[in-house]
Design a protein around this motif. Structure first.
Motif, PDB file in Angstrom:
ATOM      1  N   GLU A  66       0.869  -1.272  -0.075  1.00 37.00           N
ATOM      2  CA  GLU A  66      -0.100  -0.103   0.098  1.00 37.00           C
ATOM      3  C   GLU A  66       0.807   1.353  -0.078  1.00 37.00           C
ATOM      4  O   GLU A  66       0.359   2.285   0.745  1.00 37.00           O
ATOM      5  N   GLU A  67       2.074   1.016  -0.611  1.00 40.63           N
ATOM      6  CA  GLU A  67       3.031   2.388  -0.569  1.00 40.63           C
ATOM      7  C   GLU A  67       2.393   3.434  -0.980  1.00 40.63           C
ATOM      8  O   GLU A  67       2.640   4.549  -0.444  1.00 40.63           O
ATOM      9  N   VAL A  68       1.703   3.766  -2.016  1.00 41.17           N
ATOM     10  CA  VAL A  68       1.113   4.871  -2.453  1.00 41.17           C
ATOM     11  C   VAL A  68      -0.057   5.301  -1.594  1.00 41.17           C
ATOM     12  O   VAL A  68      -0.362   6.938  -2.020  1.00 41.17           O
ATOM     13  N   VAL A  93      -1.000  -3.555   9.993  1.00 35.13           N
ATOM     14  CA  VAL A  93      -0.655  -4.775  10.083  1.00 35.13           C
ATOM     15  C   VAL A  93      -0.077  -4.873   8.523  1.00 35.13           C
ATOM     16  O   VAL A  93      -0.806  -5.094   7.500  1.00 35.13           O
ATOM     17  N   ASP A  94       1.435  -4.759   8.600  1.00 34.47           N
ATOM     18  CA  ASP A  94       1.839  -5.016   7.130  1.00 34.47           C
ATOM     19  C   ASP A  94       2.035  -6.377   6.665  1.00 34.47           C
ATOM     20  O   ASP A  94       2.996  -7.235   7.638  1.00 34.47           O
ATOM     21  N   ASP A  95       1.215  -6.883   5.876  1.00 31.50           N
ATOM     22  CA  ASP A  95       1.107  -8.364   5.658  1.00 31.50           C
ATOM     23  C   ASP A  95       2.066  -8.978   4.732  1.00 31.50           C
ATOM     24  O   ASP A  95       1.563  -9.370   3.668  1.00 31.50           O
ATOM     25  N   GLY A  96       3.208  -8.722   5.044  1.00 30.80           N
ATOM     26  CA  GLY A  96       4.065  -9.131   3.995  1.00 30.80           C
ATOM     27  C   GLY A  96       4.518  -8.202   2.644  1.00 30.80           C
ATOM     28  O   GLY A  96       4.799  -9.031   1.609  1.00 30.80           O
ATOM     29  N   THR A 101       6.049   0.220   1.485  1.00 32.71           N
ATOM     30  CA  THR A 101       5.188   0.190   2.375  1.00 32.71           C
ATOM     31  C   THR A 101       6.016   0.262   3.851  1.00 32.71           C
ATOM     32  O   THR A 101       5.550   1.204   4.456  1.00 32.71           O
ATOM     33  N   PRO A 102       6.969  -0.652   4.110  1.00 30.95           N
ATOM     34  CA  PRO A 102       7.770  -0.622   5.305  1.00 30.95           C
ATOM     35  C   PRO A 102       8.534   0.657   5.378  1.00 30.95           C
ATOM     36  O   PRO A 102       8.340   1.317   6.484  1.00 30.95           O
ATOM     37  N   ASP A 103       8.929   1.380   4.281  1.00 31.07           N
ATOM     38  CA  ASP A 103       9.743   2.421   4.363  1.00 31.07           C
ATOM     39  C   ASP A 103       8.712   3.731   4.585  1.00 31.07           C
ATOM     40  O   ASP A 103       9.012   4.795   5.442  1.00 31.07           O
ATOM     41  N   ARG A 117       4.599  -6.256  11.752  1.00 32.59           N
ATOM     42  CA  ARG A 117       4.974  -7.103  10.436  1.00 32.59           C
ATOM     43  C   ARG A 117       4.914  -8.267  10.358  1.00 32.59           C
ATOM     44  O   ARG A 117       5.429  -9.083  11.412  1.00 32.59           O
ATOM     45  N   ARG A 118       4.127  -8.968   9.504  1.00 31.44           N
ATOM     46  CA  ARG A 118       3.926 -10.115   9.277  1.00 31.44           C
ATOM     47  C   ARG A 118       4.675 -10.749   8.273  1.00 31.44           C
ATOM     48  O   ARG A 118       4.852 -10.326   6.984  1.00 31.44           O
ATOM     49  N   GLU A 119       5.436 -11.704   8.272  1.00 31.41           N
ATOM     50  CA  GLU A 119       6.404 -12.328   7.448  1.00 31.41           C
ATOM     51  C   GLU A 119       5.908 -13.521   6.876  1.00 31.41           C
ATOM     52  O   GLU A 119       4.976 -14.353   7.423  1.00 31.41           O
TER      53      GLU A 119
END
Length: 435
Positions: A66-68, A93-96, A101-103, A117-119
């Motif tokens: 979802e970076e944008v 919830v960053d779903d991998g 998105t993490p940045d 963060r889910r891996e």
């Protein structure tokens, strides 16, 4: 010319077609008359059942690539305030995600922002699993803090969602009634400058709003994937995984709550905005997933029919919104069959086609006028243009329904997330003040 047999078939066909505009007028009438009386009911019941006003809010943002949009979504959520200037905590919830998105999330330094963060292999098992992970984390934090789960509310705002400034205040007002476990707010479309966006806003802002308002009267409100707010205690009553792997996990959660006797309310006084899907192929794919999810929820049919918690009228409405895509698909086939059986001449076929076009366009124009009357935030020419395009939008929905039947029949369950469009970043000044 038609014979007697053909005439009867034609009358039956017209009766089926006319049922749509008639039901539209009835729905508009009920929805308009409903609003004032229901607001009085909410106040009366909340005073009678005790004060269940929430004191803690968590906004859960499920995020997969979802970076944008996620930066704007998080900033908007952190700026929301509830009763007594209560501030919400935001759990993403960053779903991998394998994009930026993490940045984007790491660049937002805020004490009320939590990132989970889910891996893989745990990640990317569907939105329901991501929400369950967030729910378990919040339940653990609530227990450790010694806070009553009745006073904690979990709101779901999608990666492209933004809540109206009054959303927590309105949800709190609805949840004053201790018998209410969840609230669904109205959904609006932001990027309605394009025709597909305008048609989708016409759908959400008027048709879905009217249907939800009627369901609110019948105590059969359905939860949406965006803009649902639920007491933690209501979720705890459903076990360790309230959300499932169903393609419409929100609809299934609402059904489970109704079966469990948990009250759900709807309000149009607050809203969450989201992006429209403005590509026809992607929109068809989205609606196919929704229709297939409805079909998956058919497994609750027996429980719904035998439940003593759901009255006959309420049951009829639940079944209607659960099976309406399939009813529409069946009616289309029946109409096509009636036309084929009647063997009309060219003049009769032209006359019938004119009637069909008029009947098909009528509801869209009615909803366009309702949109203008209620909201005053869109020009009448654009609304009328959306009304003209509305029948084609419905045809796309039928195509999606037939595709969903094929996917379900062949056992295909995989889903593709909805693509997002880049937007201008929200200002950060208000966010700094809310820290």
């Amino acid at each position: 010319m038609f014979g007697a047999h053909g005439g009867l078939i034609l009358v039956a066909g017209y009766a089926l077609m006319l049922s749509w505009p008639i039901s539209t007028v009835a729905l508009v009438t009920i929805a308009v008359r409903y609003v004032a009386s229901r607001r009085r009911d909410v106040v009366t019941k909340s005073l009678a059942n005790g004060d269940g006003t929430p004191e803690h809010f968590w906004i859960i943002v499920p995020a997969l690539n979802e970076e944008v949009v996620v930066g704007n979504t998080v900033r908007a959520a952190l700026g929301l305030t509830g009763p007594g200037n209560t501030l919400a905590r935001v759990l993403v919830v960053d779903d991998g995600s394998d994009d930026r998105t993490p940045d984007v999330l790491a660049a937002i330094d805020h004490p009320r922002l939590h990132v989970m963060r889910r891996e893989l292999p745990d990640a990317r098992k569907g939105k329901g699993e991501a929400l369950n992970a967030a729910y378990r984390y919040i339940a653990e934090q609530t227990a450790q803090a010694g806070v009553s789960p009745d006073k904690v509310v979990l709101g779901i705002i999608d990666g492209d969602g933004q809540g109206s400034p009054n959303i927590l205040l309105e949800v709190s007002r609805m949840l004053r009634d201790t018998a209410i476990g969840a609230v669904q707010v109205q959904v609006r479309i932001r990027n309605r400058n394009k025709l597909l966006g305008a048609v989708q806003d016409l759908e959400f802002a008027t048709i879905v709003n009217a249907c939800q308002s009627l369901r609110d009267r019948l105590d059969t409100v359905g939860l949406g994937g965006n803009g649902q707010f639920t007491r933690l205690s209501a979720l705890l009553a459903l076990g360790d995984a309230p959300w499932s792997a169903c393609l419409v996990e929100d609809l299934e959660l609402g059904l489970r709550m109704h079966l469990d006797g948990i009250g759900i309310r709807y309000t149009s006084r607050a809203a969450v905005t989201q992006q429209a899907v403005v590509d026809v192929r992607r929109l068809t794919r989205q609606r196919t997933r929704w229709a297939q999810g409805n079909l998956q929820c058919a497994r609750y049919l027996r429980q719904l029919v035998t439940s003593k918690r759901i009255g006959l009228t309420s049951l009829a409405e639940v079944l209607h919104y659960l099976f309406s895509p399939w009813i529409n698909a069946l009616v289309t086939v029946v109409l096509a069959g009636l036309v084929a059986m009647s063997t009309p001449g060219w003049s009769d076929l032209a006359a019938g086609g004119a009637v069909w076009l008029g009947i098909t366009w009528f509801p869209g124009f009615v909803w366009a006028l309702v949109h203008r009357y209620r909201l005053h935030d869109e020009t009448l020419p654009r609304l009328l243009l959306a009304a003209v395009a509305y029948p084609a939008f419905l045809l796309l929905g039928l195509v999606a329904t037939y595709r969903a039947i094929g996917r379900q029949a062949t056992g295909r369950q995989a889903w593709a997330k909805t693509e997002r469009l880049a937007e201008e970043p929200l200002p950060t000044s208000a966010l700094a003040l809310a820290a």
